[in-house]
Design a protein around this motif. Structure first.
Motif, PDB file in Angstrom:
ATOM      1  N   ILE A 252       7.475   6.987   3.343  1.00 24.18           N
ATOM      2  CA  ILE A 252       7.398   6.528   4.733  1.00 24.18           C
ATOM      3  C   ILE A 252       7.815   7.647   5.674  1.00 24.18           C
ATOM      4  CG2 ILE A 252       8.422   4.946   6.422  1.00 24.18           C
ATOM      5  CD1 ILE A 252       8.462   2.832   4.126  1.00 24.18           C
ATOM      6  N   GLU A 253       8.898   8.344   5.339  1.00 26.35           N
ATOM      7  CA  GLU A 253       9.352   9.452   6.176  1.00 26.35           C
ATOM      8  C   GLU A 253       8.312  10.574   6.217  1.00 26.35           C
ATOM      9  OE1 GLU A 253      13.195  12.316   6.975  1.00 26.35           O
ATOM     10  OE2 GLU A 253      13.301  10.801   5.399  1.00 26.35           O
ATOM     11  N   TYR A 254       7.686  10.864   5.071  1.00 22.37           N
ATOM     12  CA  TYR A 254       6.651  11.898   5.006  1.00 22.37           C
ATOM     13  C   TYR A 254       5.461  11.540   5.913  1.00 22.37           C
ATOM     14  CZ  TYR A 254       2.705  14.527   3.165  1.00 22.37           C
ATOM     15  OH  TYR A 254       1.586  15.311   3.062  1.00 22.37           O
ATOM     16  N   VAL A 255       5.002  10.301   5.826  1.00 17.25           N
ATOM     17  CA  VAL A 255       3.853   9.871   6.630  1.00 17.25           C
ATOM     18  C   VAL A 255       4.193   9.928   8.120  1.00 17.25           C
ATOM     19  CG1 VAL A 255       2.385   7.879   7.178  1.00 17.25           C
ATOM     20  CG2 VAL A 255       2.803   8.498   4.798  1.00 17.25           C
ATOM     21  N   LEU A 256       5.380   9.465   8.480  1.00 19.55           N
ATOM     22  CA  LEU A 256       5.798   9.524   9.887  1.00 19.55           C
ATOM     23  C   LEU A 256       5.901  10.964  10.375  1.00 19.55           C
ATOM     24  CD1 LEU A 256       8.514   6.728   9.966  1.00 19.55           C
ATOM     25  CD2 LEU A 256       6.293   6.699  11.120  1.00 19.55           C
ATOM     26  N   ARG A 257       6.513  11.834   9.554  1.00 24.56           N
ATOM     27  CA  ARG A 257       6.674  13.240   9.934  1.00 24.56           C
ATOM     28  C   ARG A 257       5.309  13.916  10.118  1.00 24.56           C
ATOM     29  NH1 ARG A 257      10.818  16.067  10.202  1.00 24.56           N
ATOM     30  NH2 ARG A 257      12.079  14.692   8.918  1.00 24.56           N
ATOM     31  N   GLU A 258       4.375  13.656   9.231  1.00 26.06           N
ATOM     32  CA  GLU A 258       3.035  14.243   9.348  1.00 26.06           C
ATOM     33  C   GLU A 258       2.332  13.765  10.620  1.00 26.06           C
ATOM     34  OE1 GLU A 258       1.124  16.632   7.439  1.00 26.06           O
ATOM     35  OE2 GLU A 258       3.247  16.994   7.117  1.00 26.06           O
ATOM     36  N   ALA A 259       2.455  12.482  10.925  1.00 27.63           N
ATOM     37  CA  ALA A 259       1.847  11.954  12.156  1.00 27.63           C
ATOM     38  C   ALA A 259       2.473  12.596  13.387  1.00 27.63           C
ATOM     39  CB  ALA A 259       2.000  10.432  12.197  1.00 27.63           C
TER      40      ALA A 259
ATOM     41  N   ALA B 100       0.840  -1.204   0.000  1.00 30.67           N
ATOM     42  CA  ALA B 100       0.000   0.000   0.000  1.00 30.67           C
ATOM     43  C   ALA B 100       0.876   1.256   0.000  1.00 30.67           C
ATOM     44  CB  ALA B 100      -0.937  -0.001   1.210  1.00 30.67           C
ATOM     45  N   MET B 101       1.949   1.248   0.788  1.00 30.00           N
ATOM     46  CA  MET B 101       2.859   2.394   0.821  1.00 30.00           C
ATOM     47  C   MET B 101       3.559   2.570  -0.522  1.00 30.00           C
ATOM     48  SD  MET B 101       2.650   4.027   3.677  1.00 30.00           S
ATOM     49  CE  MET B 101       4.086   5.054   3.506  1.00 30.00           C
ATOM     50  N   GLN B 102       3.909   1.471  -1.168  1.00 35.81           N
ATOM     51  CA  GLN B 102       4.570   1.543  -2.474  1.00 35.81           C
ATOM     52  C   GLN B 102       3.639   2.185  -3.505  1.00 35.81           C
ATOM     53  OE1 GLN B 102       7.899   0.474  -3.350  1.00 35.81           O
ATOM     54  NE2 GLN B 102       7.311   1.839  -5.000  1.00 35.81           N
ATOM     55  N   ARG B 103       2.377   1.761  -3.522  1.00 33.41           N
ATOM     56  CA  ARG B 103       1.405   2.348  -4.457  1.00 33.41           C
ATOM     57  C   ARG B 103       1.212   3.828  -4.167  1.00 33.41           C
ATOM     58  NH1 ARG B 103      -1.247  -2.367  -3.098  1.00 33.41           N
ATOM     59  NH2 ARG B 103      -2.758  -1.205  -1.871  1.00 33.41           N
ATOM     60  N   TRP B 104       1.106   4.184  -2.881  1.00 36.36           N
ATOM     61  CA  TRP B 104       0.919   5.575  -2.485  1.00 36.36           C
ATOM     62  C   TRP B 104       2.120   6.413  -2.900  1.00 36.36           C
ATOM     63  CZ3 TRP B 104       0.081   7.301   3.297  1.00 36.36           C
ATOM     64  CH2 TRP B 104      -0.369   8.625   3.320  1.00 36.36           C
ATOM     65  N   SER B 105       3.318   5.889  -2.664  1.00 41.29           N
ATOM     66  CA  SER B 105       4.519   6.641  -3.030  1.00 41.29           C
ATOM     67  C   SER B 105       4.584   6.864  -4.537  1.00 41.29           C
ATOM     68  CB  SER B 105       5.779   5.928  -2.540  1.00 41.29           C
ATOM     69  OG  SER B 105       6.030   4.741  -3.259  1.00 41.29           O
TER      70      SER B 105
ATOM     71  N   SER C  68       9.918   8.400  -3.609  1.00 41.00           N
ATOM     72  CA  SER C  68      10.461   7.064  -3.352  1.00 41.00           C
ATOM     73  C   SER C  68       9.695   6.471  -2.166  1.00 41.00           C
ATOM     74  CB  SER C  68      11.949   7.147  -3.017  1.00 41.00           C
ATOM     75  OG  SER C  68      12.136   7.763  -1.750  1.00 41.00           O
ATOM     76  N   LEU C  69       9.758   5.169  -2.044  1.00 45.37           N
ATOM     77  CA  LEU C  69       9.097   4.522  -0.916  1.00 45.37           C
ATOM     78  C   LEU C  69       9.654   5.053   0.397  1.00 45.37           C
ATOM     79  CD1 LEU C  69       7.187   2.447   0.302  1.00 45.37           C
ATOM     80  CD2 LEU C  69       8.968   0.721  -0.061  1.00 45.37           C
TER      81      LEU C  69
END
Length: 62
Positions: A34-41, A18-23, A29-30
């Motif tokens: 992941i870093e973007y999602v973590l930073r936003e959270a 799911a993260m790969q498709r979203w990226s 990049s994947l």
């Protein structure tokens, strides 16, 4: 720019796919996604220092 550190991440295949498709949708990049999602959270939870919220640490003056 903030120092980058490597960290092995164990993640389910379903979440990884799911993260790969979203990226790909976001043209990131994947790893960057992941870093973007973590930073936003972290930002939404108030867990980042003000100088880290934009993804870059302000350099300290000597």
């Amino acid at each position: 720019m903030a120092e980058k550190k490597a960290y092995p991440l164990r993640i389910s295949a379903t979440v990884l796919n799911a993260m790969q498709r979203w990226s790909e949708d976001e043209l990131r990049s994947l790893n960057a996604q992941i870093e973007y999602v973590l930073r936003e959270a972290l930002r939404k939870a108030g867990r980042l220092a003000p100088d880290e919220r934009d993804g870059r640490r302000q350099s300290q003056k000597k």
